[in-house]
Write an enzyme that holds these catalytic residues in place. Structure first.
Site, PDB file in Angstrom:
ATOM      1  N   TYR A 127       0.754  -1.110   0.105  1.00  0.00           N
ATOM      2  CA  TYR A 127       0.000  -0.058  -0.207  1.00  0.00           C
ATOM      3  C   TYR A 127       0.803   1.184  -0.046  1.00  0.00           C
ATOM      4  O   TYR A 127       0.307   2.415  -0.132  1.00  0.00           O
ATOM      5  CB  TYR A 127      -1.007  -0.021   1.295  1.00  0.00           C
ATOM      6  CG  TYR A 127      -2.062   0.226   0.942  1.00  0.00           C
ATOM      7  CD1 TYR A 127      -3.161  -0.762   0.383  1.00  0.00           C
ATOM      8  CD2 TYR A 127      -3.101   1.332   1.301  1.00  0.00           C
ATOM      9  CE1 TYR A 127      -4.520  -0.627   0.297  1.00  0.00           C
ATOM     10  CE2 TYR A 127      -4.251   1.593   0.834  1.00  0.00           C
ATOM     11  CZ  TYR A 127      -5.240   0.347   0.678  1.00  0.00           C
ATOM     12  OH  TYR A 127      -6.612   0.600   0.056  1.00  0.00           O
ATOM     13  N   LYS A 179       1.087 -14.139   2.621  1.00  0.00           N
ATOM     14  CA  LYS A 179       1.091 -14.899   1.312  1.00  0.00           C
ATOM     15  C   LYS A 179       2.642 -15.293   1.389  1.00  0.00           C
ATOM     16  O   LYS A 179       3.395 -14.947   0.367  1.00  0.00           O
ATOM     17  CB  LYS A 179       0.688 -14.242   0.216  1.00  0.00           C
ATOM     18  CG  LYS A 179       0.873 -14.838  -1.143  1.00  0.00           C
ATOM     19  CD  LYS A 179      -0.413 -15.645  -1.503  1.00  0.00           C
ATOM     20  CE  LYS A 179      -0.443 -16.271  -2.592  1.00  0.00           C
ATOM     21  NZ  LYS A 179      -1.436 -17.104  -3.073  1.00  0.00           N
ATOM     22  N   ASP A 213      -5.211 -16.340   0.314  1.00  0.00           N
ATOM     23  CA  ASP A 213      -6.538 -16.970  -0.662  1.00  0.00           C
ATOM     24  C   ASP A 213      -7.351 -17.721   0.116  1.00  0.00           C
ATOM     25  O   ASP A 213      -8.614 -17.966  -0.123  1.00  0.00           O
ATOM     26  CB  ASP A 213      -5.708 -17.429  -1.913  1.00  0.00           C
ATOM     27  CG  ASP A 213      -4.431 -18.149  -1.778  1.00  0.00           C
ATOM     28  OD1 ASP A 213      -3.938 -17.971  -0.786  1.00  0.00           O
ATOM     29  OD2 ASP A 213      -3.959 -18.983  -2.514  1.00  0.00           O
ATOM     30  N   ASP A 237      -7.126  -4.597   3.396  1.00  0.00           N
ATOM     31  CA  ASP A 237      -8.002  -3.932   2.668  1.00  0.00           C
ATOM     32  C   ASP A 237      -9.288  -4.481   2.093  1.00  0.00           C
ATOM     33  O   ASP A 237     -10.222  -4.489   2.341  1.00  0.00           O
ATOM     34  CB  ASP A 237      -7.355  -2.973   1.907  1.00  0.00           C
ATOM     35  CG  ASP A 237      -8.021  -1.860   1.178  1.00  0.00           C
ATOM     36  OD1 ASP A 237      -9.015  -1.334   1.506  1.00  0.00           O
ATOM     37  OD2 ASP A 237      -7.890  -2.056  -0.263  1.00  0.00           O
ATOM     38  N   ASP A 241     -13.560  -5.677   3.594  1.00  0.00           N
ATOM     39  CA  ASP A 241     -14.719  -5.388   2.802  1.00  0.00           C
ATOM     40  C   ASP A 241     -15.681  -6.727   2.782  1.00  0.00           C
ATOM     41  O   ASP A 241     -16.646  -6.847   2.956  1.00  0.00           O
ATOM     42  CB  ASP A 241     -14.465  -5.045   1.526  1.00  0.00           C
ATOM     43  CG  ASP A 241     -14.320  -3.406   1.287  1.00  0.00           C
ATOM     44  OD1 ASP A 241     -13.994  -2.930   2.146  1.00  0.00           O
ATOM     45  OD2 ASP A 241     -14.683  -2.879   0.311  1.00  0.00           O
TER      46      ASP A 241
END
Ligand code: NAD
Length: 341
Positions: A127, A179, A213, A237, A241
């Site tokens: 980011y 990850k 994932d 982020d 959501d």
């Protein structure tokens, strides 16, 4: 009994639906005895129109003074244009922890009894936006490069925040999301550091980890296995959501940006330009952020009353805005909550 004093705080109405939902929140907080003395400051597109700057000095000075802010959504142009004001505020006040709790408030949705807190590292990772292009054969944008930056110190600090939060709020487990199978340096270091911090909490808060994932899929299949999720900036982020979606969407998701120099509370959603000005925006995400802000300043009773009024309005009175399947306007839901206070 002495009446608690209003605490100075900065209020940024924001863009799009921002002024509609902040008006509702201020009115409801007023009914709780005016816990905050607001310094109203414009930011984002609204500030450009007023002063030519999306992050005016007067706004920064106000937060430097109050160290506390409630912020409506700020629009950011996609691609070109000015840099995200949200990201600049996080950097300016070293707001390293982004806290996003999600709890089922309305039964009958896809999932019952969700109660997940996401802790997102807020200043580092992919980011940071260290990006550039390499021109080839006359195409100035032939190659796009982006670098992520994680530091040991930053990873340790956010991990300590997550485990401390878990301990203080009687949470049982922190799941570290990464990850590290592919981004071995960037997110491998985050994972290793978080596990080092976890050792200090052994016997008090459990720790496990997931690849991002797999976590995204498991959140849909079996969300109840998650308690506190600790993750890097970009993954946080996206997952926040997704988690908001489990409890009825963005209109129900509050967030806090907590740092060394200040704390800024906001809704997870954006400025919703598609419904701005129509009077139908759901103010609950920002109102739940205001409840987090009340807890932050130790006004726990007011926070509890506010959450109870929201619960009653949704569950018993059945007053809901369009995003929650109802027909209530912003005004209707504000009045319904005021009646419960
Ligand atoms: P958005 O969150 O504004 O809207 C996504 C969808 O959710 C829209 O259909 C919208 O109508 C709906 N929605 C969002 N909030 C709602 C509410 N309170 N009540 C009812 N419906 C609601 O996301 P977007 O459209 O991708 O972004 C719009 C702008 O907001 C962009 O400029 C973006 O950069 C900015 N943004 C700001 C923040 C922030 O300030 N923290 C966060 C996200 C996006």
């Amino acid at each position: 009994m002495s009446i608690p004093q209003s605490i100075p705080a900065t209020l940024i109405p924001g863009d799009g639906i921002g002024s509609e939902i902040t008006t509702a929140v201020v009115e409801i907080l007023d009914a709780l005895g005016k816990p905050f003395a607001w310094e109203i400051q414009q930011g984002g597109v609204a500030a450009i129109e007023e002063s030519g700057d999306p992050l005016p000095l007067t706004l920064l000075d106000s937060i430097r003074r109050t160290r506390l802010a409630l912020k409506g959504p700020l629009a950011t142009p996609v691609g070109g244009g000015f840099r995200s004001v949200n990201v600049r505020l996080r950097e300016e006040f070293k707001l390293y922890a982004n806290l996003r709790p999600a709890r089922t408030l309305i039964s009958g949705g896809r999932y019952e009894d969700i109660d997940i807190v996401l802790v997102r590292e807020n200043l580092e990772g992919l980011y940071v936006g260290f990006e550039h292009y390499i021109p080839i054969d006359g195409d100035p944008h032939a190659v796009a490069i982006s670098s992520g930056v994680n530091t040991r110190a930053g990873s340790r600090r956010i991990a300590e925040f997550a485990f401390d939060y878990a301990l203080k709020h009687a949470r049982k487990k922190v799941t570290i999301v990464h990850k590290a199978n592919v981004l071995k340096a960037l997110t491998g270091m985050f994972l290793d550091t978080a596990y080092e911090v976890a050792k200090k909490y052994e016997g008090k808060v459990a720790a496990d980890d997931r690849i991002v994932d797999a976590c995204a899929m498991q959140l849909v299949l079996k969300p109840w296995q998650f308690d506190v999720i600790l993750t890097t900036n970009l993954f946080g982020d996206i997952l926040s959501d997704e988690i908001a979606g489990l409890v009825g969407g963005l209109g129900m998701a509050p967030g806090a940006n907590i740092g060394v120099d200040a704390a800024i509370f906001e809704a997870v959603h954006g400025s919703a330009p598609d419904i701005a000005g129509k009077g139908i925006a759901n103010p609950l995400a920002l109102l739940l952020a205001a409840a987090m802000m009340l807890d932050h300043v130790e006004r726990h009773d007011a926070a509890k009353n506010l959450r109870a009024a929201i619960d009653g309005t949704l569950r018993i009175d059945g007053v809901r805005t369009g995003d929650l399947g109802g027909t209530a306007t912003t005004r209707d839901i504000t009045q319904a909550i005021l009646r419960r206070l």
